[in-house]
Design a protein around this motif. Structure first.
Motif, short mmCIF file in Angstrom:
data_model
loop_
_atom_site.label_atom_id
_atom_site.label_comp_id
_atom_site.label_asym_id
_atom_site.label_seq_id
_atom_site.Cartn_x
_atom_site.Cartn_y
_atom_site.Cartn_z
N MET A 1 0.83 -1.07 -0.02
CA MET A 1 0.00 -0.05 -0.01
C MET A 1 0.90 1.14 -0.03
SD MET A 1 -3.05 1.24 2.78
CE MET A 1 -4.28 0.34 2.52
N LYS A 2 0.55 2.15 -0.91
CA LYS A 2 1.25 3.39 -0.97
C LYS A 2 1.07 4.39 -0.12
CE LYS A 2 2.64 6.75 -4.58
NZ LYS A 2 2.41 7.17 -5.93
N GLU A 3 1.92 4.99 0.72
CA GLU A 3 1.76 5.97 1.72
C GLU A 3 1.48 7.38 1.15
OE1 GLU A 3 3.81 6.38 5.44
OE2 GLU A 3 4.28 4.28 5.15
N ARG A 4 0.51 8.20 1.63
CA ARG A 4 0.22 9.57 0.88
C ARG A 4 0.48 10.61 2.02
NH1 ARG A 4 -5.45 11.41 -1.44
NH2 ARG A 4 -5.49 12.37 0.33
N PHE A 5 1.38 11.66 1.47
CA PHE A 5 1.44 12.60 2.42
C PHE A 5 0.28 13.83 2.55
CE2 PHE A 5 3.50 17.19 2.59
CZ PHE A 5 3.95 16.88 3.88
N GLU A 6 -0.01 13.80 3.59
CA GLU A 6 -1.18 14.91 4.04
C GLU A 6 -0.58 16.11 4.34
OE1 GLU A 6 -4.47 14.16 3.42
OE2 GLU A 6 -4.15 12.48 2.72
N ARG A 7 -1.21 17.09 3.78
CA ARG A 7 -0.99 18.46 4.39
C ARG A 7 -2.04 19.19 5.22
NH1 ARG A 7 2.88 22.13 0.81
NH2 ARG A 7 2.28 23.36 2.83
N HIS A 8 -2.77 18.49 6.05
CA HIS A 8 -3.91 19.02 6.76
C HIS A 8 -3.47 20.16 7.57
CE1 HIS A 8 -7.79 18.67 8.30
NE2 HIS A 8 -7.31 18.74 9.38
N ARG A 9 -4.01 21.10 7.46
CA ARG A 9 -3.92 22.27 8.24
C ARG A 9 -2.36 22.88 8.47
NH1 ARG A 9 -8.55 24.61 9.92
NH2 ARG A 9 -10.22 23.14 10.00
N GLN A 10 -1.70 22.68 7.50
CA GLN A 10 -0.50 23.29 7.49
C GLN A 10 -0.34 24.76 7.48
OE1 GLN A 10 2.73 21.49 8.29
NE2 GLN A 10 1.09 19.77 8.64
N PRO A 11 0.56 25.45 7.96
CA PRO A 11 0.61 26.85 8.04
C PRO A 11 1.29 27.33 6.59
CG PRO A 11 2.25 26.11 9.45
CD PRO A 11 1.58 24.97 9.12
N TRP A 12 0.72 28.51 6.06
CA TRP A 12 1.30 29.04 4.86
C TRP A 12 2.63 29.63 4.83
CZ3 TRP A 12 -1.18 29.03 -0.26
CH2 TRP A 12 -2.52 28.26 -0.21
N THR A 13 3.23 29.10 3.98
CA THR A 13 4.86 29.90 4.23
C THR A 13 4.84 30.95 3.12
OG1 THR A 13 5.67 28.77 2.24
CG2 THR A 13 6.01 27.60 4.30
N GLY A 14 5.69 31.96 3.43
CA GLY A 14 5.94 33.06 2.63
C GLY A 14 6.28 32.79 0.90
N GLU A 15 6.79 31.55 0.85
CA GLU A 15 7.29 31.12 -0.52
C GLU A 15 5.91 30.69 -1.12
OE1 GLU A 15 9.39 27.36 -2.45
OE2 GLU A 15 10.62 28.67 -1.10
N GLU A 16 5.14 30.07 -0.58
CA GLU A 16 3.72 29.54 -1.12
C GLU A 16 2.74 30.66 -1.33
OE1 GLU A 16 2.95 25.06 0.74
OE2 GLU A 16 2.65 26.88 1.93
N LEU A 17 2.73 31.77 -0.30
CA LEU A 17 1.80 33.33 -0.62
C LEU A 17 2.47 33.79 -1.70
CD1 LEU A 17 1.47 34.24 3.13
CD2 LEU A 17 -0.09 33.37 1.42
N ALA A 18 3.71 33.94 -2.13
CA ALA A 18 4.24 34.68 -3.14
C ALA A 18 3.89 33.90 -4.25
CB ALA A 18 5.82 34.69 -3.24
N LYS A 19 4.12 32.39 -4.43
CA LYS A 19 3.64 31.73 -5.58
C LYS A 19 2.06 31.70 -6.10
CE LYS A 19 4.79 27.34 -7.73
NZ LYS A 19 5.55 25.79 -7.53
N LEU A 20 1.08 31.60 -4.89
CA LEU A 20 -0.18 32.05 -5.24
C LEU A 20 -0.50 33.18 -5.75
CD1 LEU A 20 -3.33 31.22 -4.49
CD2 LEU A 20 -2.92 32.08 -2.26
N LYS A 21 0.10 34.23 -5.20
CA LYS A 21 -0.12 35.77 -6.05
C LYS A 21 0.27 35.55 -7.45
CE LYS A 21 -0.02 38.36 -1.72
NZ LYS A 21 0.89 39.11 -0.84
N LEU A 22 1.50 34.93 -7.80
CA LEU A 22 2.05 34.97 -8.88
C LEU A 22 1.09 34.23 -10.06
CD1 LEU A 22 4.45 35.43 -11.02
CD2 LEU A 22 5.26 33.17 -10.26
N LEU A 23 0.64 32.98 -9.56
CA LEU A 23 -0.30 31.94 -10.44
C LEU A 23 -1.36 32.69 -10.63
CD1 LEU A 23 0.80 28.59 -8.79
CD2 LEU A 23 1.61 29.58 -11.21
#
Length: 59
Positions: A1-23
């Motif tokens: 069985m393949k394990e899946r990485f869950e990102r449940h309720r992880q805080p947003w990083t500055g890099e993710e916010l910048a990428k969100l604004k860009l996209l």
């Protein structure tokens, strides 16, 4: 069985916010942004609304 990485309720990083604004600024769809950031569509919608970022709605 393949394990899946869950990102449940992880805080947003500055890099993710910048990428969100860009996209979002390029007019990418919510689904594409979700795949690029490895986050749920709901999480992205909530964060975009919180930061006042407009997401393109495809018809």
């Amino acid at each position: 069985m393949k394990e899946r990485f869950e990102r449940h309720r992880q805080p947003w990083t500055g890099e993710e916010l910048a990428k969100l604004k860009l996209l979002a600024g390029k007019g990418m769809a919510l689904t594409a942004i979700s795949k690029a950031l490895i986050r749920s569509e709901e999480s992205i919608k909530d964060r975009a609304k919180l930061d006042g970022i407009g997401i393109a709605k495809l018809r």
